[in-house]
Design an enzyme around this catalytic site. Structure first.
Site: not given
Length: 352
Positions: A65, A177, A209-210, A232, A319
């Site tokens: 993603h 990410d 995706e998030e 991922d 994140h």
């Protein structure tokens, strides 16, 4: 990883694209893929699909993603400060004191997120953990009218991008990410094609995706793959305060993680790990005891259910503005997936 591959990774890590605003990053993917792919297409959802091969008897989908966590401008107050809502899961404490960019129709506008100086905080305030609603983006505007000359409601906001080179070749910065997953998917497809792969490989830079695995769901429905593998990041456990008893012993630079368990086809897992061993490709194994929180969750439930796998790139500080990965793990992951795709035959059976 050759110089062209390094340049592509650098572009991926320096181009913004939070959920719902992936146009700029997807243009980078398209431009690179068009140099080698049989077909590059973009659907109305925004997913970019890079196809190598025309064999319909075996279709392999590799999904990474392209969207990163971010913010979106929701209000501009009278003093010209921007109030924003989160896109994806934030640890709000990592936002305080960060350089940001607001992505407008005319380009990036620099901003910062902070709060009043520690000298001015009361003892109670120092102990409180703020929420996103308590923060603001300061672009240096004089007032609301000044801010509105450059910023509009709905503009996305991201951390100031750009990786830093660390010791041992590691890279640290925002958006690992999952730009690294996009890189692996694209390079795996390219390498498989160069190796004479007979299967059709669809490397997909998925969107959103998030905020709910949305792009993987729509792109997989369109492709209808026999095998689908999500690439991922996954939590590295080689740092203080992270418990390997809970998450397993996962280290940067020790190879990609091949997951086993829920969301994973057992035959596919064995094919991936045995192929890696035969080719002396380093890898690590981790257990997945629940439905995956990444694109594999959506892939496994597409149509009749493709044989689904999960490849994880070890990542410290997920994140956050300082996510850290090893490029060696990316290279090994691309080689592992290219080897798998090349080894497939039209009658390969993934019945558990």
């Amino acid at each position: 990883m050759n110089s062209a591959e390094e340049a592509f990774l650098d572009q991926l890590l320096n181009t913004p694209g939070t959920s719902g605003y992936e146009e700029m990053i997807q243009e980078v993917v398209r431009e690179y893929a068009e140099t080698f792919a049989d077909d590059v297409s973009t659907d109305w959802h925004g997913n970019v699909t890079v196809r190598c091969g025309t064999n319909e008897s075996r279709r392999v989908m590799l999904a990474g993603h392209c969207d990163q966590i971010g913010l979106v401008v929701k209000h501009i107050d009278d003093k010209g400060f921007l109030r924003a809502g989160p896109v994806g899961g934030w640890d709000v404490q990592t936002l305080i004191g960060q350089a940001m960019d607001v992505w407008t129709n005319s380009g990036g506008v620099p901003g910062v997120i902070a709060r009043k100086a520690i000298h001015l905080l009361s003892q109670d305030e120092r102990k409180q953990v703020p929420e996103v609603k308590d923060l603001w983006v300061d672009i240096g505007a004089n007032d609301k009218a000044d801010a509105e000359e450059v910023v509009s409601i709905g503009d996305p906001v991201t951390l100031r991008l750009g990786p830093r080179k660390m010791r041992n070749g590691f890279l640290s910065g925002p958006a690992m990410d999952d730009r690294v997953g996009v890189w692996v998917a694209i390079q795996a497809a390219r390498r498989a094609k160069e190796q004479g792969c007979e299967a059709s490989v669809f490397a997909v830079s998925t969107v959103q995706e998030e905020i709910g695995l949305r792009g993987a769901r729509t792109s997989a429905y369109r492709i209808d793959p026999h095998v689908a593998i999500a690439i991922d990041v996954t939590h590295a456990t080689d740092t203080p305060t992270v418990d390997p008893n809970e998450l397993g012993d996962i280290r940067l630079g020790a190879g990609p993680v091949v997951f086993r368990g829920a969301n994973v086809n057992s035959v596919l897992f064995e094919r991936l790990t045995s192929g890696a061993s035969e080719q002396d490709i380093p890898y690590q194994v981790a257990a997945l005891n629940r439905p995956a929180s990444n694109d594999a969750n959506a892939l496994q439930l597409t149509r009749g259910g493709p044989a689904t796998g999960v490849i994880g790139i070890p990542n410290r500080y997920m994140h956050s503005p300082v996510e850290m990965i090893s490029p060696a793990d990316l290279d090994a992951a691309a080689n592992l997936l290219a080897e798998f795709c090349t080894s497939l035959e039209s009658d390969s059976d993934f019945t558990p």
